[in-house]
Design an enzyme around this catalytic site. Structure first.
Site, PDB file in Angstrom:
ATOM      1  N   LYS A  42       0.548  -1.263  -0.014  1.00 10.18           N
ATOM      2  CA  LYS A  42      -0.157  -0.068  -0.487  1.00 10.18           C
ATOM      3  C   LYS A  42       0.361   1.026  -0.083  1.00 10.18           C
ATOM      4  O   LYS A  42       2.185   1.180   0.583  1.00 10.18           O
ATOM      5  CB  LYS A  42      -1.018  -0.732   0.816  1.00 10.18           C
ATOM      6  CG  LYS A  42      -0.472  -0.239   2.664  1.00 10.18           C
ATOM      7  CD  LYS A  42      -0.799  -0.624   3.508  1.00 10.18           C
ATOM      8  CE  LYS A  42      -0.381  -0.579   5.227  1.00 10.18           C
ATOM      9  NZ  LYS A  42      -0.409  -1.310   6.312  1.00 10.18           N
ATOM     10  N   ARG A 136     -10.098  -0.558  14.874  1.00 10.72           N
ATOM     11  CA  ARG A 136      -9.318   0.545  13.576  1.00 10.72           C
ATOM     12  C   ARG A 136     -10.796   0.160  12.739  1.00 10.72           C
ATOM     13  O   ARG A 136     -11.121   0.774  12.197  1.00 10.72           O
ATOM     14  CB  ARG A 136      -8.502   0.480  12.651  1.00 10.72           C
ATOM     15  CG  ARG A 136      -7.608   1.168  12.475  1.00 10.72           C
ATOM     16  CD  ARG A 136      -6.262   1.179  12.653  1.00 10.72           C
ATOM     17  NE  ARG A 136      -5.288   0.142  11.580  1.00 10.72           N
ATOM     18  CZ  ARG A 136      -4.333  -0.330  11.248  1.00 10.72           C
ATOM     19  NH1 ARG A 136      -3.870   0.625  11.216  1.00 10.72           N
ATOM     20  NH2 ARG A 136      -4.205  -0.935  10.568  1.00 10.72           N
ATOM     21  N   TYR A 252      16.722  29.943   7.618  1.00 12.61           N
ATOM     22  CA  TYR A 252      15.934  30.408   7.753  1.00 12.61           C
ATOM     23  C   TYR A 252      16.020  30.944   9.880  1.00 12.61           C
ATOM     24  O   TYR A 252      16.346  30.756  10.034  1.00 12.61           O
ATOM     25  CB  TYR A 252      13.968  29.885   7.835  1.00 12.61           C
ATOM     26  CG  TYR A 252      14.022  30.109   6.379  1.00 12.61           C
ATOM     27  CD1 TYR A 252      13.505  31.631   5.768  1.00 12.61           C
ATOM     28  CD2 TYR A 252      13.405  29.023   5.339  1.00 12.61           C
ATOM     29  CE1 TYR A 252      12.944  31.674   4.356  1.00 12.61           C
ATOM     30  CE2 TYR A 252      12.688  29.007   3.745  1.00 12.61           C
ATOM     31  CZ  TYR A 252      12.631  30.353   3.184  1.00 12.61           C
ATOM     32  OH  TYR A 252      12.943  30.472   2.311  1.00 12.61           O
TER      33      TYR A 252
HETATM   34  C1  PLP Z   1       0.068  -2.266   6.243  1.00 13.82           C
HETATM   35  C2  PLP Z   1      -0.812  -3.749   6.896  1.00 13.82           C
HETATM   36  C3  PLP Z   1       0.122  -4.925   7.416  1.00 13.82           C
HETATM   37  C4  PLP Z   1       1.676  -4.513   7.108  1.00 13.82           C
HETATM   38  O1  PLP Z   1       2.157  -3.770   8.397  1.00 13.82           O
HETATM   39  P1  PLP Z   1       3.712  -3.729   8.746  1.00 13.82           P
HETATM   40  O2  PLP Z   1       4.137  -3.324   9.957  1.00 13.82           O
HETATM   41  O3  PLP Z   1       4.393  -2.581   7.775  1.00 13.82           O
HETATM   42  O4  PLP Z   1       4.776  -4.798   8.308  1.00 13.82           O
HETATM   43  C5  PLP Z   1       0.178  -6.318   7.362  1.00 13.82           C
HETATM   44  N1  PLP Z   1      -1.566  -5.994   8.037  1.00 13.82           N
HETATM   45  C6  PLP Z   1      -2.334  -4.794   7.522  1.00 13.82           C
HETATM   46  C7  PLP Z   1      -3.502  -4.291   8.063  1.00 13.82           C
HETATM   47  C8  PLP Z   1      -1.913  -3.381   7.089  1.00 13.82           C
HETATM   48  O5  PLP Z   1      -2.654  -2.261   7.391  1.00 13.82           O
END
Ligand code: PLP
Length: 349
Positions: A42, A136, A252
């Site tokens: 993702k 979540r 800055y």
């Molecule tokens: C992003 C995600 C992962 C991967 O997690 P990492 O901590 O990057 O290894 C696995 N499962 C879900 C549902 C996720 O959203």
């Protein structure tokens, strides 16, 4: 009209070590024991470029890819089997459910509403996310007896750990609830572990693990440190070299003032590239073994480094940012995830 010659290359580049990426996947697949490792790709492969990442991992043997959005799935359809793509956010509308069916990708169903939407669109192979404590996304445990779930073609029943990167009693509590959920759903495969979860041991593996961060060189738990190699390197050019007199200020708000005569280099890397102001006065770049500390504020397109350790560096030279993720996270206060996904669009990749 565009000039009849190539556009000059960007003054900053992001190097992805595809050999290290493949080796990290193989290491995580081995650490997953009897389970196979998939890959979370993702957010454009955590900022590295999802298409190139997926091609490398598919060649290494990876068969399951997780994205969050439909757009991210669409961008992969011409390079891998759609049935190997799982879309984590699930169908929020009838249109999304129909798109998933037409494309042949697996939606992750996160609620009874999404289950109903998937069935109304015609159903088919899908994944189910069960919430076991992160609150979540995902079905609650007490929804798993709902008749709407009967007869679903469930490929993978998954849940997600909230605290896998810590030694927390919540991990075992989530493990227990995930087992209950898997028994209730009777899927083809079960899946719980992200990168950190893989290091929690075989109890957490099921048939499929879902590493993301560690594929890309992140180290969420010390147990993984010896197995995971750095994948991302960032380099930028020196745009200008400037001599400073004692009392001269840089950047800055003049947060750095030279105490002695010195040389600084202005580097083509700024917060618009994801090199955030968090690095002001604490970032480090290097040229060979010479360490070049960031001085003053990082600005949008530039930062400045102290060239004392590299007196021969000149305009146009490339220098590398210290970006090994665990150390960079400690130094900046940003998470290893943020350090990857922040990286902007101006790098040549
Ligand atoms: C992003 C995600 C992962 C991967 O997690 P990492 O901590 O990057 O290894 C696995 N499962 C879900 C549902 C996720 O959203």
């Amino acid at each position: 009209m565009a000039p009849d010659r190539p556009v000059p290359p960007a003054p900053l580049r992001l190097r992805v070590d595809h050999g290290a990426l493949a080796a990290n996947w193989r290491a995580l697949d081995r650490l997953s024991g009897r389970a196979s490792a998939g890959a979370a790709v993702k957010a454009n492969g955590y900022g590295l470029g999802a298409r190139a990442v997926v091609q490398t991992l598919a060649a290494a043997g990876c068969r399951d890819f997780f994205v969050a959005h439909w757009q991210e799935a669409a961008a992969l359809l011409d390079i891998i089997d759609p049935t190997s793509i799982s879309v984590l956010h699930g169908p929020a509308t009838a249109d999304e459910a129909q798109w998933a069916r037409a494309a042949g990708v697996r939606p992750v169903l996160n609620s009874l509403e999404q289950v109903a939407r998937w069935r109304a669109a015609g159903g088919g192979r899908c994944d189910i996310m069960v919430d076991t404590g992160i609150n979540r996304l995902g079905l609650a445990l007490d929804a798993l007896g709902d008749p709407a779930l009967g007869g679903l073609e469930i490929d993978t029943a998954m849940s997600h750990l909230a605290c896998a990167d810590e030694d927390s009693p919540r991990n075992a509590a989530q493990l227990g609830r995930w087992r209950e959920a898997c028994a209730a759903l009777d899927p083809c495969r079960t899946s719980l572990a992200n990168s950190a979860g893989i290091a929690l041991g075989t109890d957490y593996h099921g048939e499929l693990t879902r590493p993301g961060l560690a594929l890309y060189g992140g180290i969420p738990r010390a147990e993984l440190a010896a197995r995971i190699a750095q994948v991302v390197r960032i380099e930028a050019t020196v745009l200008q070299v400037r001599p400073l007199a004692a009392g001269d200020a840089v950047g800055y708000n003049a947060t750095f003032v030279a105490e002695r005569p010195m040389r600084v280099g202005t580097v083509a890397l700024g917060y618009a590239d994801g090199y955030l102001r968090a690095w002001s006065g604490c970032g480090m770049l290097h040229s060979g073994t010479a360490q070049l500390p960031v001085v003053g504020r990082v600005s949008m397109d530039m930062c400045a480094v102290d060239l004392t350790a590299a007196p021969d560096l000149a305009e146009g030279d490339w220098i590398e940012v210290d970006y090994a993720l665990p150390a960079a996270a400690l130094a900046s206060g940003l998470s290893q995830y943020e350090l990857l996904t922040l990286l902007g669009q101006r790098f040549s990749r």
